[in-house]
Design an enzyme around this catalytic site. Structure first.
Site, PDB file in Angstrom:
ATOM      1  NE  ARG A   1      -4.427  -1.472   0.186  1.00  0.00           N
ATOM      2  CZ  ARG A   1      -4.544  -2.216  -0.836  1.00  0.00           C
ATOM      3  NH1 ARG A   1      -3.554  -2.583  -1.663  1.00  0.00           N
ATOM      4  NH2 ARG A   1      -5.548  -3.036  -0.520  1.00  0.00           N
TER       5      ARG A   1
ATOM      6  CG  HIS B   1      -2.484  -0.514  -7.139  1.00  0.00           C
ATOM      7  ND1 HIS B   1      -2.828   0.384  -6.135  1.00  0.00           N
ATOM      8  CD2 HIS B   1      -2.349  -1.734  -6.590  1.00  0.00           C
ATOM      9  CE1 HIS B   1      -3.242  -0.483  -5.188  1.00  0.00           C
ATOM     10  NE2 HIS B   1      -2.693  -1.654  -5.479  1.00  0.00           N
TER      11      HIS B   1
END
Length: 316
Positions: free
Chosen positions: A231, A279
């Site tokens: 993250r 991502h």
């Protein structure tokens, strides 16, 4: 399952209705509703979420299931954190995700260890220069996070001959052959001190937020490579840029960011020793996520425990 279930799509970041519409026809008669078009909220059984609004539960009082769009659930904290009456929360469970993540991690490790970025730059300049080859066994990769994704990455890297160590919050009962395990705050420094490459695959919790910071970078081997495939909130960007400019870190490969998409003005884009991917390290097909949501809802109604049910105390 009741006929024509009503499912809310809740996100403050992306248009889930547009994102998922191409796969809706695989699921029969379902009312897919954005929060602003929900109508009668008492008919909503489940909400598929990615950074939902903080008043989600107030908007949907009859909610039985909050389904995360990802394997992580940290993005639900603002809407559900600390609320005792929160409905069941499920993360995505994907048996192929470990392989997908392992492929990304192996690529990122090899690109640094074999100096592939240098070779690509040389090719653009039409330069034929061969660099010395470091044997994988002489390169230690540290995996911070030994869940399903971390263990899959450890096995894949061991198969390539790398020296592997892993760190987790609590001891692991078993680890793949050849993987040295460390755990807890008391063993973190020892774990970090041997890493040529550090891979962050930790869940995002209050204790791991901002863990990739100047203090941690100072404990790594000089010139280490950082890979963050977890993250964005794990990483303190200012500390990373300072460590890169000082040379204490040689390079960084980043797949997750606190604000996505990354701003065009972000200095990370322009830093010569930062590799950015959008991502994509490990993704589950949207149809598989929706199918899992319906399976989870059916199991909850039968009084069973879905495989992705989140422990509210640990946060994963």
């Amino acid at each position: 399952m009741v006929s024509r279930p009503k499912i809310a799509l809740a996100s403050t970041k992306i248009d889930l209705l547009a994102l998922l519409r191409p796969v809706f026809n695989q699921f029969g008669q379902v009312d897919w509703c954005a929060l602003e078009d929900i109508g009668d909220p008492t008919g909503v059984q489940a909400a598929l979420c990615w950074h939902p609004p903080a008043d989600l539960l107030q908007r949907l009082p009859a909610l039985q299931l909050v389904q995360s769009l990802s394997a992580g659930v940290d993005h639900l904290n603002a809407a559900l954190g600390g609320q005792p009456d929160a409905p069941a929360v499920c993360r995505v469970v994907d048996r192929y995700m470990g392989d997908t993540m392992a492929g990304y991690v192996c690529w990122a490790v090899l690109a640094h260890q074999r100096r592939m970025h240098d070779y690509l730059a040389q090719a653009r300049r039409q330069q034929w220069v061969a660099h010395s080859v470091e044997q994988p066994s002489a390169h230690t990769v540290g995996l911070a996070g030994l869940g399903e994704l971390g263990l899959a990455s450890a096995r894949a890297l061991r198969g390539l001959g790398f020296d592997i160590r892993g760190w987790s919050r609590t001891p692991k009962a078993s680890l793949p052959d050849g993987v040295r395990g460390y755990h807890g705050q008391e063993q973190l420094q020892e774990f970090l001190s041997g890493c040529d490459t550090l891979v962050c695959l930790l869940p995002l919790t209050p204790s791991t937020r901002g863990i990739l910071n100047a203090e941690l970078f100072a404990l790594l081997k000089p010139g280490a490579h950082l890979i963050n495939a977890a993250r964005g909130e794990h990483l303190v960007i200012a500390d990373l840029l300072q460590a890169l400019d000082r040379g204490s870190l040689a390079s960084a490969t980043l797949d997750a960011f606190e604000c996505e998409p990354l701003s065009p003005n972000d200095p990370l884009w322009r830093h010569p020793r930062v590799t950015i991917t959008p991502h994509i390290a490990a993704r589950t097909p949207h149809a598989a996520i929706i199918r899992q949501m319906f399976d989870n809802l059916a199991q909850l109604r039968r009084g069973l425990v879905p495989p992705g049910l989140v422990d509210p105390l640990s946060g994963y």
